[in-house]
Design a protein around this motif. Structure first.
Motif, PDB file in Angstrom:
ATOM      1  N   THR A 130      57.445 -45.012 -43.815  1.00 42.04           N
ATOM      2  CA  THR A 130      56.945 -43.880 -43.051  1.00 42.04           C
ATOM      3  C   THR A 130      57.780 -42.637 -43.340  1.00 42.04           C
ATOM      4  O   THR A 130      58.948 -42.727 -43.702  1.00 42.04           O
ATOM      5  CB  THR A 130      56.991 -44.160 -41.545  1.00 42.04           C
ATOM      6  OG1 THR A 130      58.343 -44.448 -41.162  1.00 42.04           O
ATOM      7  CG2 THR A 130      56.099 -45.344 -41.192  1.00 42.04           C
ATOM      8  N   GLU A 131      57.153 -41.479 -43.191  1.00 44.76           N
ATOM      9  CA  GLU A 131      57.835 -40.210 -43.393  1.00 44.76           C
ATOM     10  C   GLU A 131      57.459 -39.239 -42.286  1.00 44.76           C
ATOM     11  O   GLU A 131      56.553 -39.506 -41.484  1.00 44.76           O
ATOM     12  CB  GLU A 131      57.474 -39.609 -44.755  1.00 44.76           C
ATOM     13  CG  GLU A 131      57.976 -40.404 -45.934  1.00 44.76           C
ATOM     14  CD  GLU A 131      57.906 -39.634 -47.222  1.00 44.76           C
ATOM     15  OE1 GLU A 131      58.906 -39.605 -47.949  1.00 44.76           O
ATOM     16  OE2 GLU A 131      56.838 -39.053 -47.514  1.00 44.76           O
ATOM     17  N   LYS A 132      58.154 -38.119 -42.247  1.00 43.79           N
ATOM     18  CA  LYS A 132      57.843 -37.079 -41.262  1.00 43.79           C
ATOM     19  C   LYS A 132      56.684 -36.245 -41.780  1.00 43.79           C
ATOM     20  O   LYS A 132      56.673 -35.802 -42.934  1.00 43.79           O
ATOM     21  CB  LYS A 132      59.066 -36.189 -41.022  1.00 43.79           C
ATOM     22  CG  LYS A 132      58.829 -35.083 -40.001  1.00 43.79           C
ATOM     23  CD  LYS A 132      60.081 -34.263 -39.760  1.00 43.79           C
ATOM     24  CE  LYS A 132      61.120 -35.094 -39.017  1.00 43.79           C
ATOM     25  NZ  LYS A 132      62.305 -34.250 -38.633  1.00 43.79           N
ATOM     26  N   SER A 133      55.708 -36.019 -40.929  1.00 43.66           N
ATOM     27  CA  SER A 133      54.542 -35.235 -41.315  1.00 43.66           C
ATOM     28  C   SER A 133      54.861 -33.756 -41.319  1.00 43.66           C
ATOM     29  O   SER A 133      55.663 -33.272 -40.523  1.00 43.66           O
ATOM     30  CB  SER A 133      53.386 -35.488 -40.342  1.00 43.66           C
ATOM     31  OG  SER A 133      52.999 -36.833 -40.332  1.00 43.66           O
ATOM     32  N   ALA A 134      54.225 -33.034 -42.223  1.00 40.68           N
ATOM     33  CA  ALA A 134      54.293 -31.577 -42.178  1.00 40.68           C
ATOM     34  C   ALA A 134      53.589 -31.144 -40.896  1.00 40.68           C
ATOM     35  O   ALA A 134      52.567 -31.719 -40.512  1.00 40.68           O
ATOM     36  CB  ALA A 134      53.601 -30.976 -43.398  1.00 40.68           C
ATOM     37  N   ALA A 135      54.133 -30.177 -40.202  1.00 46.03           N
ATOM     38  CA  ALA A 135      53.596 -29.772 -38.904  1.00 46.03           C
ATOM     39  C   ALA A 135      52.131 -29.365 -39.021  1.00 46.03           C
ATOM     40  O   ALA A 135      51.764 -28.568 -39.878  1.00 46.03           O
ATOM     41  CB  ALA A 135      54.418 -28.614 -38.350  1.00 46.03           C
ATOM     42  N   THR A 136      51.293 -29.933 -38.174  1.00 44.19           N
ATOM     43  CA  THR A 136      49.880 -29.593 -38.156  1.00 44.19           C
ATOM     44  C   THR A 136      49.282 -30.069 -36.849  1.00 44.19           C
ATOM     45  O   THR A 136      49.819 -30.951 -36.186  1.00 44.19           O
ATOM     46  CB  THR A 136      49.126 -30.250 -39.330  1.00 44.19           C
ATOM     47  OG1 THR A 136      47.751 -29.856 -39.304  1.00 44.19           O
ATOM     48  CG2 THR A 136      49.202 -31.765 -39.249  1.00 44.19           C
ATOM     49  N   SER A 137      48.184 -29.485 -36.462  1.00 47.71           N
ATOM     50  CA  SER A 137      47.480 -29.970 -35.275  1.00 47.71           C
ATOM     51  C   SER A 137      46.666 -31.191 -35.668  1.00 47.71           C
ATOM     52  O   SER A 137      46.355 -31.395 -36.833  1.00 47.71           O
ATOM     53  CB  SER A 137      46.561 -28.873 -34.733  1.00 47.71           C
ATOM     54  OG  SER A 137      45.591 -28.509 -35.705  1.00 47.71           O
ATOM     55  N   GLY A 138      46.326 -32.002 -34.703  1.00 51.94           N
ATOM     56  CA  GLY A 138      45.535 -33.181 -34.984  1.00 51.94           C
ATOM     57  C   GLY A 138      46.383 -34.426 -35.113  1.00 51.94           C
ATOM     58  O   GLY A 138      47.612 -34.373 -35.214  1.00 51.94           O
ATOM     59  N   GLU A 139      45.742 -35.574 -35.100  1.00 55.69           N
ATOM     60  CA  GLU A 139      46.416 -36.862 -35.265  1.00 55.69           C
ATOM     61  C   GLU A 139      46.890 -36.984 -36.704  1.00 55.69           C
ATOM     62  O   GLU A 139      46.090 -36.840 -37.633  1.00 55.69           O
ATOM     63  CB  GLU A 139      45.435 -37.985 -34.914  1.00 55.69           C
ATOM     64  CG  GLU A 139      46.009 -39.375 -35.017  1.00 55.69           C
ATOM     65  CD  GLU A 139      44.975 -40.440 -34.703  1.00 55.69           C
ATOM     66  OE1 GLU A 139      45.368 -41.610 -34.598  1.00 55.69           O
ATOM     67  OE2 GLU A 139      43.782 -40.095 -34.573  1.00 55.69           O
ATOM     68  N   VAL A 186      54.781 -33.839 -49.572  1.00 60.47           N
ATOM     69  CA  VAL A 186      53.497 -33.142 -49.546  1.00 60.47           C
ATOM     70  C   VAL A 186      53.778 -31.692 -49.147  1.00 60.47           C
ATOM     71  O   VAL A 186      54.391 -31.440 -48.112  1.00 60.47           O
ATOM     72  CB  VAL A 186      52.533 -33.788 -48.534  1.00 60.47           C
ATOM     73  CG1 VAL A 186      51.255 -32.965 -48.424  1.00 60.47           C
ATOM     74  CG2 VAL A 186      52.207 -35.223 -48.946  1.00 60.47           C
ATOM     75  N   PRO A 187      53.373 -30.724 -49.957  1.00 67.98           N
ATOM     76  CA  PRO A 187      53.661 -29.322 -49.644  1.00 67.98           C
ATOM     77  C   PRO A 187      53.080 -28.893 -48.297  1.00 67.98           C
ATOM     78  O   PRO A 187      51.874 -29.005 -48.068  1.00 67.98           O
ATOM     79  CB  PRO A 187      53.010 -28.555 -50.798  1.00 67.98           C
ATOM     80  CG  PRO A 187      53.001 -29.540 -51.932  1.00 67.98           C
ATOM     81  CD  PRO A 187      52.707 -30.854 -51.273  1.00 67.98           C
ATOM     82  N   ALA A 188      53.950 -28.404 -47.411  1.00 69.62           N
ATOM     83  CA  ALA A 188      53.499 -27.986 -46.084  1.00 69.62           C
ATOM     84  C   ALA A 188      52.493 -26.851 -46.160  1.00 69.62           C
ATOM     85  O   ALA A 188      51.597 -26.744 -45.324  1.00 69.62           O
ATOM     86  CB  ALA A 188      54.702 -27.564 -45.245  1.00 69.62           C
ATOM     87  N   ALA A 189      52.628 -25.993 -47.197  1.00 68.45           N
ATOM     88  CA  ALA A 189      51.712 -24.858 -47.339  1.00 68.45           C
ATOM     89  C   ALA A 189      50.270 -25.325 -47.534  1.00 68.45           C
ATOM     90  O   ALA A 189      49.328 -24.707 -47.021  1.00 68.45           O
ATOM     91  CB  ALA A 189      52.149 -23.983 -48.512  1.00 68.45           C
ATOM     92  N   ILE A 190      50.097 -26.431 -48.264  1.00 69.32           N
ATOM     93  CA  ILE A 190      48.748 -26.951 -48.500  1.00 69.32           C
ATOM     94  C   ILE A 190      48.169 -27.534 -47.226  1.00 69.32           C
ATOM     95  O   ILE A 190      47.009 -27.291 -46.868  1.00 69.32           O
ATOM     96  CB  ILE A 190      48.764 -28.022 -49.624  1.00 69.32           C
ATOM     97  CG1 ILE A 190      49.237 -27.379 -50.926  1.00 69.32           C
ATOM     98  CG2 ILE A 190      47.398 -28.650 -49.778  1.00 69.32           C
ATOM     99  CD1 ILE A 190      49.339 -28.372 -52.082  1.00 69.32           C
ATOM    100  N   VAL A 191      48.986 -28.298 -46.500  1.00 71.79           N
ATOM    101  CA  VAL A 191      48.541 -28.886 -45.227  1.00 71.79           C
ATOM    102  C   VAL A 191      48.164 -27.782 -44.243  1.00 71.79           C
ATOM    103  O   VAL A 191      47.122 -27.861 -43.563  1.00 71.79           O
ATOM    104  CB  VAL A 191      49.641 -29.785 -44.637  1.00 71.79           C
ATOM    105  CG1 VAL A 191      49.201 -30.354 -43.292  1.00 71.79           C
ATOM    106  CG2 VAL A 191      49.977 -30.927 -45.589  1.00 71.79           C
ATOM    107  N   LYS A 192      48.984 -26.767 -44.159  1.00 69.41           N
ATOM    108  CA  LYS A 192      48.738 -25.653 -43.236  1.00 69.41           C
ATOM    109  C   LYS A 192      47.455 -24.919 -43.575  1.00 69.41           C
ATOM    110  O   LYS A 192      46.647 -24.604 -42.696  1.00 69.41           O
ATOM    111  CB  LYS A 192      49.920 -24.690 -43.257  1.00 69.41           C
ATOM    112  CG  LYS A 192      49.784 -23.518 -42.295  1.00 69.41           C
ATOM    113  CD  LYS A 192      51.007 -22.618 -42.343  1.00 69.41           C
ATOM    114  CE  LYS A 192      50.848 -21.435 -41.396  1.00 69.41           C
ATOM    115  NZ  LYS A 192      52.052 -20.547 -41.434  1.00 69.41           N
ATOM    116  N   ALA A 193      47.246 -24.659 -44.869  1.00 69.31           N
ATOM    117  CA  ALA A 193      46.047 -23.931 -45.287  1.00 69.31           C
ATOM    118  C   ALA A 193      44.783 -24.733 -44.995  1.00 69.31           C
ATOM    119  O   ALA A 193      43.772 -24.189 -44.535  1.00 69.31           O
ATOM    120  CB  ALA A 193      46.142 -23.596 -46.768  1.00 69.31           C
TER     121      ALA A 193
END
Length: 269
Positions: free
Chosen positions: A197-206, A256-263
């Motif tokens: 397991t790893e820490k998720s990039a900050a995002t809304s949702g499960e 995983v690039p946080a910028a991609i998750v955020k966008a």
């Protein structure tokens, strides 16, 4: 001088031949083509927009998936150039069935039984990869090897399918820590030795994030990273790999690039 995208994508295609299973989508084609920091514990957000709560069609997902216009400094291309580990989930066999959701993520498919699916590949733009003058720059293949490529996919589910998919994926990450094997058409077999397991990039949702370590013929153990986020009945999947790991070079720390998750999350909000 800046390297052209064509040179970079050509180099990337060569890298893909080194391990189809670890990076199943290799960039090329147009952006219009379809392919058929918080706690890692799945966390849910009560907010659901009307658009993300309903089951979406492929056409609707296509409008919501990230494009080059959404990601400054990235190229966004088709994630399907025909060099896939398997053409469909039916061709993928996993020795331990509970590990199937992870294997599907790593082979470029949706983690569950989706009703619609689209995907893209995001990679650093050519001018970001290479900043040296042409006379001093390295070979295009070496430039590509230093890049982190990310397969972004959106899948939509009927009823409680998205929730069930996240539960199954969580069970897989927890139960497959010792690794697993996957094969395509009963022939090409890839061995993965560890899931963590790893820490998720900050995002809304499960959301949940994990890393998978593989085994190469040369004795290497490249690690790839993934994050999966549920937005209502839509699941966004991010699968990243640093190509240096496949080329035999030193693997640098990445995620995983946080910028991609955020966008992508912004387009699904």
């Amino acid at each position: 001088m800046k390297r052209s995208s064509r040179a970079r994508l050509g180099a990337t295609a060569a890298v893909c031949a080194l391990s189809i299973a670890l990076i199943t989508g290799c960039g090329g084609g147009s952006d219009d083509s379809d392919a058929s920091e918080s706690s890692n514990k799945p966390s849910s957000s009560p907010a659901k927009t009307a658009e993300t709560a309903k089951t979406l069609t492929s056409a609707e997902l296509k409008k919501l998936i990230v494009t080059k216009a959404d990601l400054e400094g990235y190229d966004v291309d088709s994630a399907d150039t025909g060099g896939r580990f398997a053409e469909s989930k039916d061709e993928v066999t996993v020795a331990d069935a509970r590990c199937e959701p992870i294997a599907y993520v790593l082979t470029g498919f949706a983690p569950g039984e989706e009703s619609a699916f689209v995907s893209r590949m995001a990679s650093p733009a050519a001018q970001v990869i290479t900043s040296k003058p042409e006379a001093e720059s390295t070979d295009p293949l070496e430039d590509a090897l230093g890049a982190t490529m990310t397969i972004v996919s959106l899948s939509s589910y009927e009823g409680d399918g998205a929730e069930r998919t996240m539960r199954a994926l969580g069970d897989a990450v927890a139960g497959c820590t010792g690794g697993f094997t996957a094969s395509a058409k009963g022939q090409d077999t890839e061995k993965f030795t560890k899931v963590s397991t790893e820490k998720s990039a900050a995002t809304s949702g499960e959301s949940m994030a994990f890393a998978v370590t593989g085994a190469t013929e040369g004795g290497g153990e490249p690690t790839v990273h993934a994050q999966v986020v549920r937005h209502g009945s839509t699941i966004a999947t991010y699968y990243s790999i640093n190509l240096a790991a496949l080329g035999g070079g030193k693997q640098t720390k990445y995620s995983v690039p946080a910028a991609i998750v955020k966008a992508q999350a912004a387009k699904l909000a």
